[in-house]
Design a protein around this motif. Structure first.
Motif, PDB file in Angstrom:
ATOM      1  N   TYR A 111       0.822  -1.209   0.000  1.00  7.95           N
ATOM      2  CA  TYR A 111       0.000   0.000   0.000  1.00  7.95           C
ATOM      3  C   TYR A 111       0.860   1.264   0.000  1.00  7.95           C
ATOM      4  N   GLN A 112       2.089   1.171   0.530  1.00  8.06           N
ATOM      5  CA  GLN A 112       2.983   2.331   0.507  1.00  8.06           C
ATOM      6  C   GLN A 112       3.353   2.726  -0.919  1.00  8.06           C
ATOM      7  N   VAL A 149       1.413   3.051  -3.377  1.00  8.56           N
ATOM      8  CA  VAL A 149       0.393   3.919  -3.973  1.00  8.56           C
ATOM      9  C   VAL A 149       0.905   5.348  -4.080  1.00  8.56           C
ATOM     10  N   ASP A 150       1.440   5.878  -2.978  1.00 10.00           N
ATOM     11  CA  ASP A 150       1.916   7.266  -2.983  1.00 10.00           C
ATOM     12  C   ASP A 150       3.095   7.453  -3.924  1.00 10.00           C
ATOM     13  N   GLU A 210      -6.821  -2.285   2.386  1.00  9.86           N
ATOM     14  CA  GLU A 210      -5.876  -1.213   2.697  1.00  9.86           C
ATOM     15  C   GLU A 210      -5.419  -0.503   1.427  1.00  9.86           C
ATOM     16  N   ARG A 211      -5.087  -1.289   0.414  1.00  5.59           N
ATOM     17  CA  ARG A 211      -4.634  -0.693  -0.852  1.00  5.59           C
ATOM     18  C   ARG A 211      -5.738   0.136  -1.491  1.00  5.59           C
ATOM     19  N   ALA A 260      -8.312   1.534  -0.195  1.00 10.29           N
ATOM     20  CA  ALA A 260      -8.653   2.731   0.564  1.00 10.29           C
ATOM     21  C   ALA A 260      -7.625   3.837   0.381  1.00 10.29           C
ATOM     22  N   ARG A 261      -6.396   3.484   0.057  1.00 18.13           N
ATOM     23  CA  ARG A 261      -5.306   4.464  -0.032  1.00 18.13           C
ATOM     24  C   ARG A 261      -5.230   5.132  -1.405  1.00 18.13           C
ATOM     25  N   PRO A 302      -5.706   7.521  -4.268  1.00 15.41           N
ATOM     26  CA  PRO A 302      -6.356   8.839  -4.328  1.00 15.41           C
ATOM     27  C   PRO A 302      -7.643   8.774  -5.142  1.00 15.41           C
ATOM     28  N   ARG A 338     -14.263   2.211   1.021  1.00 11.29           N
ATOM     29  CA  ARG A 338     -13.930   3.627   1.191  1.00 11.29           C
ATOM     30  C   ARG A 338     -15.012   4.397   1.952  1.00 11.29           C
TER      31      ARG A 338
END
Length: 275
Positions: A187-188, A190-191, A216-217, A219-220, A222, A255
Motif C-alpha cells: 500500500y505504501q 500507492v503514494d 488497505e490498498r 482505501a489508499r 487517491p 472507502r
C-alpha cells in the motif's frame, strides 16, 4: 449510476473478430484500412442506462492477439486499442526480431492506441530473469514516450525494479499518465506511483478476495486516480458489466463512500484519462 468505462480488458481468444473494410456505420472512416479508435466518450449513449459499459481499453499481450485488438478497435465503437508485449508472452518473439517494428507499425496505424499490456512479473514461474524483463519493458516505455502514448502496465512482486524502469524510461520523458492495472502492490507504493502520475484500476481480483491487504490498498488510492477494470476476455458487443458494478460496490464499502458519488468520480476519472 450513469455507466462505466472498463480500463483494462483483453480480446477473447475464442471469439471471431471481423476483418476487412469497416462499413460506415461501424467505424470512423468510409474507406478501408486502419482507422483511429472512436472516442469512448463521444460514442457513449447520451443518456446511458444504469450499469452500461460506455467504452473499454482492450489490451494485447503479444503478437498473437494484436490482430484481434485491431479488429475490435475497427468494429466496436468505444474501444481503445492497446498493443504491448506482456512478460508472460516473451516467448512469442524469441525468434521474431521484427516484433518491435510490428509493434511500432500497429501504434502508428492507430493514433489513439495505448502501449500495453507490458510490465514485470517475479511471481509466475518460468519467466525470464527480471533484468531481461526490465529490458523489454524499457523498450516499450521508450516507444510510448517517443509516440506520446499512455501505457497500461502489469507488475507483480517487482515494485522496486518497476519504479526504477518507469523513472528511467517514461516518467521523465512523457507528460502522459499511466495505468497500473489491478494494483496489488504494497500500500505504501500507492503514494510513490501516484507522485509519478499513475492511475490505478481495481477489479474482480481485488473485490472477490476482499482481504485486509486488498482493502488497505483500495482505501489508499487517491480518489482522482481510481478506475475500474474487468480484466475479462471480451468480444464485440460482449462486455462484463457485472465485474465492474461488483467492484464498484466493493470499493464504495471499503472507502465508506456513497456508491453513486463514487461512480460519478470514477466516471470523471475515466473520461479525463481517455480524453
Amino acid at each position: 449510476m450513469s455507466g462505466f468505462y472498463d480500463l483494462h480488458a483483453h480480446p477473447d481468444p475464442d471469439a471471431a473478430f471481423p476483418d476487412g473494410p469497416v462499413p460506415p456505420a461501424a467505424g470512423t472512416s468510409d474507406s478501408p484500412g486502419p482507422v483511429d479508435s472512436p472516442d469512448p466518450a463521444a460514442s457513449a449513449p447520451s443518456v446511458p442506462t444504469a450499469d452500461a459499459v460506455l467504452g473499454r481499453v482492450l489490451c494485447g499481450t503479444g503478437p498473437a492477439d494484436w490482430d484481434a485488438v485491431a479488429a475490435a478497435a475497427r468494429w466496436w465503437p468505444g474501444t481503445v486499442p492497446a498493443f504491448g508485449l506482456h512478460p508472460w508472452h516473451f516467448h512469442e518473439v524469441e525468434n521474431e526480431p521484427s516484433w518491435l517494428d510490428e509493434l511500432t507499425r500497429r501504434l502508428e496505424s492507430h493514433r489513439a492506441a495505448w502501449v500495453g499490456e507490458a510490465g514485470l512479473d517475479c511471481y509466475r514461474q518460468g519467466l525470464p530473469p527480471i533484468e531481461a524483463q526490465q529490458d523489454m519493458l524499457a523498450i516499450q516505455l521508450e516507444l510510448a514516450a517517443t509516440l506520446d502514448r499512455p501505457v497500461n502496465l502489469h507488475c507483480v512482486k517487482a515494485w522496486d525494479e518497476f519504479v526504477e524502469t518507469l523513472d528511467a524510461k517514461y516518467v521523465k520523458n512523457s507528460p502522459r499518465p499511466f495505468i497500473v492495472h489491478s494494483f496489488a502492490g504494497p500500500y505504501q507504493m500507492v503514494d510513490i506511483l501516484a507522485e509519478r502520475g499513475a492511475y490505478f484500476t481495481q477489479g474482480p481480483l481485488q473485490s472477490r478476495r476482499d482481504n485486509r491487504k486488498a482493502r488497505e490498498r483500495a482505501a489508499r488510492i487517491p480518489e482522482d486516480r481510481l478506475l475500474l477494470e474487468s480484466d475479462a476476455f471480451l468480444a464485440p458487443g460482449r462486455d462484463d458489466p457485472a465485474a465492474l458494478s461488483d467492484t464498484l460496490a466493493w470499493l464504495a464499502d471499503v472507502r465508506n463512500t456513497p456508491i453513486d458519488d463514487l461512480a460519478s468520480t470514477i466516471l470523471k476519472n475515466s473520461r479525463r484519462l481517455l480524453a
